[in-house]
Enzyme design. Structure first.
Site, PDB file in Angstrom:
ATOM      1  N   LYS A   1      41.751  54.504  33.210  1.00  0.00           N
ATOM      2  CA  LYS A   1      42.856  54.124  34.099  1.00  0.00           C
ATOM      3  C   LYS A   1      43.945  55.182  33.976  1.00  0.00           C
ATOM      4  O   LYS A   1      44.030  55.882  32.981  1.00  0.00           O
ATOM      5  CB  LYS A   1      43.426  52.773  33.678  1.00  0.00           C
ATOM      6  CG  LYS A   1      42.382  51.657  33.691  1.00  0.00           C
ATOM      7  CD  LYS A   1      42.795  50.531  34.581  1.00  0.00           C
ATOM      8  CE  LYS A   1      41.769  49.420  34.619  1.00  0.00           C
ATOM      9  NZ  LYS A   1      41.204  49.189  35.947  1.00  0.00           N
TER      10      LYS A   1
ATOM     11  N   GLU B   1      40.255  56.148  37.692  1.00  0.00           N
ATOM     12  CA  GLU B   1      41.199  55.370  38.498  1.00  0.00           C
ATOM     13  C   GLU B   1      42.594  55.928  38.272  1.00  0.00           C
ATOM     14  O   GLU B   1      42.930  56.325  37.154  1.00  0.00           O
ATOM     15  CB  GLU B   1      41.164  53.900  38.064  1.00  0.00           C
ATOM     16  CG  GLU B   1      39.819  53.248  38.310  1.00  0.00           C
ATOM     17  CD  GLU B   1      39.858  51.771  37.984  1.00  0.00           C
ATOM     18  OE1 GLU B   1      40.229  50.986  38.862  1.00  0.00           O
ATOM     19  OE2 GLU B   1      39.531  51.406  36.843  1.00  0.00           O
TER      20      GLU B   1
ATOM     21  N   LEU C   1      36.542  20.690  37.408  1.00  0.00           N
ATOM     22  CA  LEU C   1      35.223  21.219  37.035  1.00  0.00           C
ATOM     23  C   LEU C   1      34.631  20.541  35.806  1.00  0.00           C
ATOM     24  O   LEU C   1      33.452  20.705  35.502  1.00  0.00           O
ATOM     25  CB  LEU C   1      35.316  22.734  36.822  1.00  0.00           C
ATOM     26  CG  LEU C   1      35.726  23.496  38.083  1.00  0.00           C
ATOM     27  CD1 LEU C   1      35.876  24.982  37.790  1.00  0.00           C
ATOM     28  CD2 LEU C   1      34.713  23.283  39.202  1.00  0.00           C
TER      29      LEU C   1
ATOM     30  N   HIS D   1      29.344  49.064  35.250  1.00  0.00           N
ATOM     31  CA  HIS D   1      29.307  50.000  36.378  1.00  0.00           C
ATOM     32  C   HIS D   1      28.706  51.367  35.997  1.00  0.00           C
ATOM     33  O   HIS D   1      27.801  51.865  36.667  1.00  0.00           O
ATOM     34  CB  HIS D   1      30.707  50.222  36.946  1.00  0.00           C
ATOM     35  CG  HIS D   1      31.421  48.949  37.315  1.00  0.00           C
ATOM     36  ND1 HIS D   1      30.776  47.877  37.872  1.00  0.00           N
ATOM     37  CD2 HIS D   1      32.729  48.587  37.213  1.00  0.00           C
ATOM     38  CE1 HIS D   1      31.673  46.903  38.099  1.00  0.00           C
ATOM     39  NE2 HIS D   1      32.852  47.309  37.700  1.00  0.00           N
TER      40      HIS D   1
ATOM     41  N   LYS E   1      28.104  49.180  46.607  1.00  0.00           N
ATOM     42  CA  LYS E   1      28.769  50.288  47.312  1.00  0.00           C
ATOM     43  C   LYS E   1      27.723  51.094  48.067  1.00  0.00           C
ATOM     44  O   LYS E   1      26.660  51.406  47.512  1.00  0.00           O
ATOM     45  CB  LYS E   1      29.503  51.192  46.306  1.00  0.00           C
ATOM     46  CG  LYS E   1      30.727  50.518  45.680  1.00  0.00           C
ATOM     47  CD  LYS E   1      31.503  51.492  44.825  1.00  0.00           C
ATOM     48  CE  LYS E   1      32.594  50.792  44.041  1.00  0.00           C
ATOM     49  NZ  LYS E   1      33.852  50.657  44.756  1.00  0.00           N
TER      50      LYS E   1
ATOM     51  N   LYS F   1      31.079  39.432  37.063  1.00  0.00           N
ATOM     52  CA  LYS F   1      31.439  39.955  35.747  1.00  0.00           C
ATOM     53  C   LYS F   1      32.881  39.606  35.383  1.00  0.00           C
ATOM     54  O   LYS F   1      33.656  39.370  36.306  1.00  0.00           O
ATOM     55  CB  LYS F   1      31.170  41.461  35.692  1.00  0.00           C
ATOM     56  CG  LYS F   1      32.310  42.329  36.274  1.00  0.00           C
ATOM     57  CD  LYS F   1      32.051  43.768  36.084  1.00  0.00           C
ATOM     58  CE  LYS F   1      32.928  44.367  35.030  1.00  0.00           C
ATOM     59  NZ  LYS F   1      34.344  44.564  35.392  1.00  0.00           N
TER      60      LYS F   1
ATOM     61  N   HIS G   1      29.641  44.908  41.297  1.00  0.00           N
ATOM     62  CA  HIS G   1      29.973  45.270  42.683  1.00  0.00           C
ATOM     63  C   HIS G   1      29.714  46.744  42.975  1.00  0.00           C
ATOM     64  O   HIS G   1      29.569  47.132  44.126  1.00  0.00           O
ATOM     65  CB  HIS G   1      31.403  44.841  43.057  1.00  0.00           C
ATOM     66  CG  HIS G   1      32.479  45.751  42.546  1.00  0.00           C
ATOM     67  ND1 HIS G   1      32.959  45.677  41.277  1.00  0.00           N
ATOM     68  CD2 HIS G   1      33.166  46.755  43.143  1.00  0.00           C
ATOM     69  CE1 HIS G   1      33.897  46.602  41.119  1.00  0.00           C
ATOM     70  NE2 HIS G   1      34.047  47.274  42.239  1.00  0.00           N
TER      71      HIS G   1
END
Ligand code: BG6
Length: 481
Positions: free
Chosen positions: A334, A210, A87, A234, A176, A142, A172
């Site tokens: 988490k 999560e 790259l 998010h 959804k 991200k 993302h």
């Protein structure tokens, strides 16, 4: 329409875990424009066939429910090619250009699924090689920066080669189905909009919980933390979709203008309000469902004295006419008690109770995951008479069931939109920068605070101060209600 989709980071986790399976699903559902090629680009030398075998083997790890047959995979694999690229080498981009020009597809999409520190280099090189014409789009995954200044620097370099409408920033969560449905819920139905304001709503809670820990991503996560990893993007994107004004039209500019206004209306934090209104936590080891799970500090590649937060709960307000005084609570973490993402809109109780024993009020629960649905909680009388206490009942809509055959996963949706040039579900640079501007005082305050995060047991709902934060206003989190 013909397209070439180039995946930089072609052998990386994001590509084989998310992008290739999503492209395969899109192809299987005949949603991918038929005249397309997918070119994976990475550092090492391998043939197209060797790369296809690599992806096929990886599919066995991720696509358990929807695994393709050999024949099906072989047909999909015809679209997939591989190219070695260094790259840093300008001539490798020239070579890529020749490869693309030889076919001259209508659209070229460069998806940067690499480590973020390579974004600016790749964008600059694409520009220098002339791979930035009007037929080109670049998709950035991200994290985009780690604070406002670094995000601005990335945007400056991207802007030197690409226009705003060519640069597609992925969050993302916006792909959804449940999140797309938020706009439909609010602006496709007349029912809720008159109530969607301070006069009727007591508070709004956004939870992205999560149950897993940081897994193998300890080094990335430790540099990032829950505020940067989940809240800045998010959770704030969900907040904007809940709080935005109805746009005049449904196009990307109008929608993103309204979302930006929400971000600009968020109550700014000061060192005092961070101490009062933001809780940070870090999980410690515990036995969860009979199984011993490690604490954050015992995870691989995490320093034993880390102060990185794995949990954030905060209270904010949207300072405008519609929302003045309504608390918005955001929470993510988490190793929490469940994998659960939901938005709860708590309505105010009736102004004058005539029923005995009335407790509670209406609420709308928008469920994002694990299932995608909507619950409207009402109060009803089981029998006759005003002396009987009312009972809560709910109208329960299961979108996964209702639309089972047509559900499209987040990455599938976003990849198809990127190829088609639909920008609604991508984050504009000013939104992204505004979100950084808002979280930055929190990062600054934490940096200067030696106390560090509060610990919470894995498998719980976070530190007790998270419940105390919301109890201060006389409310409780959804799972305690
Ligand atoms: C990512 C974060 O953006 O979102 C991860 O970097 C997190 O840490 C993930 O686990 C959650 O996404 P989902 O779709 O599984 O809720």
């Amino acid at each position: 329409m013909s397209f070439d989709l180039v995946l930089f980071g072609g052998t990386g986790d994001l590509t084989w875990r998310k992008l290739m399976p999503a492209l395969f699903q899109a192809w299987r559902h005949c949603k991918l424009p038929p005249d397309g090629r997918i070119l994976a680009v990475a550092r090492d030398e391998r043939s197209d066939d060797a790369y296809r075998t690599f992806i096929k083997d990886k599919f066995a790890e991720v696509e358990t429910a929807k695994r393709p047959s050999d024949d099906e995979f072989a047909r999909f694999a015809q679209l997939v090619h591989y190219r070695r690229m260094d790259l840093a080498q300008p001539e490798h981009y020239t070579g890529l250009k020749q490869w693309l020009d030889a076919r001259g597809a209508d659209v070229k999409v460069f998806f940067l699924a690499t480590s973020p520190h390579l974004f600016t280099q790749i964008c600059a090189q694409l520009g220098t090689a002339g791979l930035n014409g009007p037929d080109v789009r670049v998709v950035l995954e991200k994290p985009l920066g780690h604070d406002l200044a670094s995000a601005q620097e990335i945007n400056r370099v991207v802007r030197a080669s690409f226009t705003e409408s060519q640069a597609l920033r992925i969050d993302h969560y916006l792909g959804k189905p449940a999140v797309q449905n938020l706009t439909a819920l609010r602006f496709g139905n007349a029912l809720f909009e008159p109530l969607w304001r301070r006069e009727s709503i007591a508070n709004i809670q956004i939870t992205i919980a999560e149950s897993l820990g940081v897994g193998t991503r300890g080094d990335f996560y430790d540099r990032t933390g829950a505020l940067r990893d989940m809240v800045q993007n998010h959770a704030l994107q969900l907040l904007t979709m809940i709080a935005m004004e109805p746009p005049a039209i449904g196009d990307a500019t109008a929608i993103r203008d309204e979302k930006l206004k929400v971000l600009k209306s968020l109550k700014p934090f000061t060192a005092e309000t961070v101490a009062r209104d933001v809780v940070r936590g870090q999980y410690k080891g515990a036995s969860v469902g009979g199984e011993k799970v490690p604490g954050y500090l015992e995870e691989a590649k995490v320093p034993v004295d880390s102060h990185t937060e794995t949990f954030v709960a905060l209270r904010t307000e949207v300072q405008n006419w519609r929302w003045a005084g309504v608390p918005f609570y955001l929470r993510t973490g988490k190793r929490l008690a469940a994998r659960d993402a939901l938005i709860v809109v708590n309505f105010r109780p009736v102004p004058h109770p005539i029923f005995a024993g009335i407790t509670g009020a209406n609420k709308l629960v928008i469920k994002l995951q694990p299932e995608d649905g909507l619950e409207l909680h009402l109060l009803a009388a089981k029998g006759a008479g005003t002396n009987e206490p009312l009972s809560p009942v709910k109208l329960d809509l299961d979108f996964d069931k209702a639309f089972a055959a047509n559900r499209v996963g987040a990455y599938e949706r976003l990849l198809l939109d990127a190829i088609a040039g639909r920008l609604n579900l991508f984050v504009r640079s000013d939104e992204q920068e505004e979100a950084w501007r808002w979280v930055e005082p929190v990062l600054d305050t934490w940096r200067n605070d030696s106390a560090g995060p509060k610990s919470y047991a894995a498998g719980s709902w976070g530190p007790p101060s998270s419940s105390a934060l919301i109890a201060r206003d006389g409310f409780v989190w959804e799972e305690e209600s």
